[in-house]
Design an enzyme around this catalytic site. Structure first.
Site, PDB file in Angstrom:
ATOM      1  N   LYS A  52       0.841  -1.210   0.000  1.00  0.00           N
ATOM      2  CA  LYS A  52       0.000   0.000   0.000  1.00  0.00           C
ATOM      3  C   LYS A  52       0.871   1.253   0.000  1.00  0.00           C
ATOM      4  O   LYS A  52       0.594   2.204  -0.736  1.00  0.00           O
ATOM      5  CB  LYS A  52      -0.953  -0.018   1.201  1.00  0.00           C
ATOM      6  CG  LYS A  52      -2.001  -1.130   1.087  1.00  0.00           C
ATOM      7  CD  LYS A  52      -2.790  -1.358   2.366  1.00  0.00           C
ATOM      8  CE  LYS A  52      -3.639  -2.629   2.225  1.00  0.00           C
ATOM      9  NZ  LYS A  52      -4.400  -2.943   3.448  1.00  0.00           N
ATOM     10  N   GLN A  96      -4.580  -1.829   9.621  1.00  0.00           N
ATOM     11  CA  GLN A  96      -4.355  -3.117   8.965  1.00  0.00           C
ATOM     12  C   GLN A  96      -4.882  -4.265   9.831  1.00  0.00           C
ATOM     13  O   GLN A  96      -4.544  -4.354  11.009  1.00  0.00           O
ATOM     14  CB  GLN A  96      -2.856  -3.302   8.679  1.00  0.00           C
ATOM     15  CG  GLN A  96      -2.523  -4.595   7.952  1.00  0.00           C
ATOM     16  CD  GLN A  96      -3.122  -4.649   6.549  1.00  0.00           C
ATOM     17  OE1 GLN A  96      -3.050  -3.683   5.790  1.00  0.00           O
ATOM     18  NE2 GLN A  96      -3.741  -5.764   6.203  1.00  0.00           N
ATOM     19  N   ASP A 119     -11.067   2.439   4.150  1.00  0.00           N
ATOM     20  CA  ASP A 119     -11.333   1.004   3.981  1.00  0.00           C
ATOM     21  C   ASP A 119     -12.838   0.744   3.866  1.00  0.00           C
ATOM     22  O   ASP A 119     -13.255  -0.342   3.482  1.00  0.00           O
ATOM     23  CB  ASP A 119     -10.764   0.197   5.163  1.00  0.00           C
ATOM     24  CG  ASP A 119      -9.511  -0.588   4.787  1.00  0.00           C
ATOM     25  OD1 ASP A 119      -9.287  -0.798   3.580  1.00  0.00           O
ATOM     26  OD2 ASP A 119      -8.776  -0.991   5.701  1.00  0.00           O
TER      27      ASP A 119
END
Ligand code: BQF
Length: 293
Positions: A52, A96, A119
């Site tokens: 990422k 994460q 997200d």
């Protein structure tokens, strides 16, 4: 059978984002800024976060990686989240997953400012998705929708069978496929560990979305001739012939299923790279305030 080249499509989309970013910069706009919180030292998570960060660099975004020990307390992690919520330079951030077992993922997710939730896992954003409002779509479903769109795969009136009901893939995917949208309008069946005769359900599918997390779970006998097969699985299986000692396989038995399919995604190089570009697209949306003012 046509292979859906997620890796190639992700590269194209990143090039498109890079053009937009250079336009923003050349007109004096603020550089989009994505942050990621990585807790502990799960090797797969470290790879994903590195992916990422590298992708941010490739498109000209600013990125910040916040690394914390696996022993961080929930209170401390909530403080890290609050700090990112209050950091005016950061447009969006991710935490994460998975988090260490002593941390309540739901509590952390709820603490993320929906404006910065690139997200798309916060209930506000999932609710907005469900109602068809502008939102940050969860990255993997968003990536799949883009693949179907860019490959011109018809979804209207088709029967889509989703295998798996996770909060981050199966459940949102089933909702998106059923909505009245260009990449929706399907009749959707969601199947899971308690489904009776899962094989017969999957056999009815024009579009199969496999997101159950079991290597080679979808076999040829479960797939209708000419079906579109989207494989979300990333499973490590032992392989002594590889230098890492393992290889990645999907939830679909690719060699068996590919000859029966009209379109199929490979693993690696299918859905995975699209997940990362979706995160970049959401960050661009955040920096442009397209979802929230
Ligand atoms: C590829 C993920 C399970 C749990 C948490 C490219 C990625 C993966 C594969 C990637 C994933 C999976 C990510 C490939 C991010 C996708 O070439 O096939 C990219 O980086 N992903 C994650 O952040 O968390 C996960 C899967």
């Amino acid at each position: 059978m046509q292979l859906i080249d997620g890796k190639g499509l992700a590269k194209t989309i990143k090039e498109e984002i890079a053009v937009e970013v250079s336009q923003i910069k050349s007109t004096g706009g603020k550089t989009p800024h994505l942050a990621a919180i990585l807790v502990g030292d799960n090797p797969a998570s470290a790879v994903y976060v590195r992916n990422k960060v590298k992708s941010c660099e490739a498109v000209g975004f600013k990125s910040t990686l916040v690394r914390k020990e696996a022993t961080i307390t929930q209170e401390e992690l909530l403080q890290v989240v609050a700090d990112l919520n209050n950091d005016a330079d950061i447009d969006g951030y991710i935490v994460q997953l998975p988090l260490p077992a002593h941390i309540d993922e739901d509590a952390i997710n709820l603490a993320i400012d929906p404006k910065k939730d690139v997200d798309g896992f916060h209930p506000m954003n999932l609710g907005r998705m469900t109602l068809g409002l502008e939102t940050y779509l969860p990255a993997t479903p968003y990536g799949i929708v883009q693949m179907l769109d860019r490959y011109g795969i018809e979804t209207s009136g088709k029967h889509c069978v989703v295998v798996g009901r996770s909060n981050i893939v199966g459940t949102p995917m089933s909702i998106l496929m059923s909505r009245k949208t260009k990449t929706g309008n399907c009749t959707v069946t969601i199947t899971h560990s308690r489904t009776k005769d899962l094989a017969s359900e999957v056999r009815r599918a024009d579009i199969v979305i496999a997101a159950i997390g079991i290597a080679n779970f979808v076999t040829a006998d479960m797939v209708k001739e000419g079906a579109v097969v989207i494989d979300v699985g990333i499973n490590r299986v032992e392989d002594a012939s590889r230098k890492r000692g393992y290889r990645l396989v999907g939830d679909v038995d690719f060699d068996q299923v590919a000859p029966k399919s009209s379109f199929i995604t490979p693993v690696p190089g299918g859905v995975g790279p699209m997940t990362v570009t979706s995160l970049l697209m959401n960050t661009l949306k955040a920096s442009r305030k397209e979802v929230y003012k």
